[in-house]
Write a protein that holds these residues in place. Structure first.
Motif, PDB file in Angstrom:
ATOM      1  N   ALA A 162      73.280  -2.029  67.956  1.00 49.45           N
ATOM      2  CA  ALA A 162      73.188  -2.632  66.563  1.00 49.45           C
ATOM      3  C   ALA A 162      71.534  -3.093  66.544  1.00 49.45           C
ATOM      4  O   ALA A 162      70.976  -3.811  67.392  1.00 49.45           O
ATOM      5  N   VAL A 163      70.891  -2.660  65.596  1.00 50.73           N
ATOM      6  CA  VAL A 163      69.480  -3.008  65.030  1.00 50.73           C
ATOM      7  C   VAL A 163      69.398  -3.135  63.586  1.00 50.73           C
ATOM      8  O   VAL A 163      69.905  -2.635  62.828  1.00 50.73           O
ATOM      9  N   SER A 164      68.253  -4.173  63.537  1.00 53.02           N
ATOM     10  CA  SER A 164      67.873  -4.692  62.179  1.00 53.02           C
ATOM     11  C   SER A 164      66.915  -3.838  61.608  1.00 53.02           C
ATOM     12  O   SER A 164      66.363  -3.305  62.183  1.00 53.02           O
ATOM     13  N   MET A 172      77.015  -8.530  59.690  1.00 49.73           N
ATOM     14  CA  MET A 172      75.957  -9.677  59.858  1.00 49.73           C
ATOM     15  C   MET A 172      75.792 -10.492  61.216  1.00 49.73           C
ATOM     16  O   MET A 172      77.072 -10.833  61.558  1.00 49.73           O
ATOM     17  N   LYS A 173      74.938 -10.587  61.643  1.00 49.76           N
ATOM     18  CA  LYS A 173      74.592 -11.499  62.711  1.00 49.76           C
ATOM     19  C   LYS A 173      73.167 -12.040  62.609  1.00 49.76           C
ATOM     20  O   LYS A 173      72.220 -11.525  62.442  1.00 49.76           O
ATOM     21  N   ARG A 207      72.849  -5.863  60.944  1.00 53.81           N
ATOM     22  CA  ARG A 207      72.635  -5.137  62.045  1.00 53.81           C
ATOM     23  C   ARG A 207      73.201  -3.804  62.010  1.00 53.81           C
ATOM     24  O   ARG A 207      74.486  -3.912  61.694  1.00 53.81           O
ATOM     25  N   TYR A 208      72.677  -2.482  61.711  1.00 51.61           N
ATOM     26  CA  TYR A 208      73.288  -1.509  61.970  1.00 51.61           C
ATOM     27  C   TYR A 208      73.224  -0.729  63.146  1.00 51.61           C
ATOM     28  O   TYR A 208      72.555  -0.682  64.120  1.00 51.61           O
ATOM     29  N   SER A 209      74.343   0.101  63.183  1.00 51.44           N
ATOM     30  CA  SER A 209      74.595   0.977  64.371  1.00 51.44           C
ATOM     31  C   SER A 209      75.519   2.234  63.865  1.00 51.44           C
ATOM     32  O   SER A 209      76.040   2.179  63.061  1.00 51.44           O
ATOM     33  N   VAL A 210      75.558   3.296  64.865  1.00 51.82           N
ATOM     34  CA  VAL A 210      76.168   4.546  64.522  1.00 51.82           C
ATOM     35  C   VAL A 210      77.561   4.055  65.122  1.00 51.82           C
ATOM     36  O   VAL A 210      77.768   3.837  66.355  1.00 51.82           O
ATOM     37  N   THR A 211      78.468   4.318  64.254  1.00 52.34           N
ATOM     38  CA  THR A 211      80.045   4.069  64.782  1.00 52.34           C
ATOM     39  C   THR A 211      80.548   5.431  65.139  1.00 52.34           C
ATOM     40  O   THR A 211      81.365   5.514  66.224  1.00 52.34           O
ATOM     41  N   VAL A 212      80.427   6.591  64.538  1.00 58.05           N
ATOM     42  CA  VAL A 212      80.909   7.659  64.781  1.00 58.05           C
ATOM     43  C   VAL A 212      80.149   8.962  64.258  1.00 58.05           C
ATOM     44  O   VAL A 212      79.632   8.790  63.222  1.00 58.05           O
TER      45      VAL A 212
END
Length: 104
Positions: free
Chosen positions: A30-32, A65-66, A71-76
């Motif tokens: 996870a990255v903002s 939301m953190k 914070r975004y990340s690749v799920t699949v």
């Protein structure tokens, strides 16, 4: 003297594109948007655009939301869609020769 295709290829030490760097960051966890913008020295809006480019490229992006920041990340990683054939290049509908009718 012409260069061969091997010599004309891009060098291996060529820097990654910003889109590839964002994809790498999103795969890492996870990255903002602010972290992406700071690392790549771009604006927050450009970082949002790059996340959208990665998403349009086939990655499923999820966000949580953190600490007051998304914070975004690749799920699949999605599979690439099959491209439709261009008009007129598909299967032949009829191989029979057409014959003129009485009304022609």
């Amino acid at each position: 003297m012409r260069k061969s295709k091997v010599e004309a290829a891009a060098p291996a030490n060529r820097p990654q594109t910003k889109k590839a760097q964002v994809l790498e960051m999103l795969n890492g966890g996870a990255v903002s948007v602010v972290e992406i913008a700071e690392k790549l020295s771009i604006s927050k809006q450009a970082a949002y655009s790059l996340i959208g480019d990665v998403k349009r490229g086939g990655a499923a992006i999820g966000g949580v939301m953190k600490d007051g920041a998304m914070r975004y990340s690749v799920t699949v990683l999605k599979r690439a869609k099959a491209k439709p054939l261009a008009f007129g290049k598909g299967a032949v509908v009829s191989v029979a020769v057409s014959t003129p009718t009485a009304t022609d």
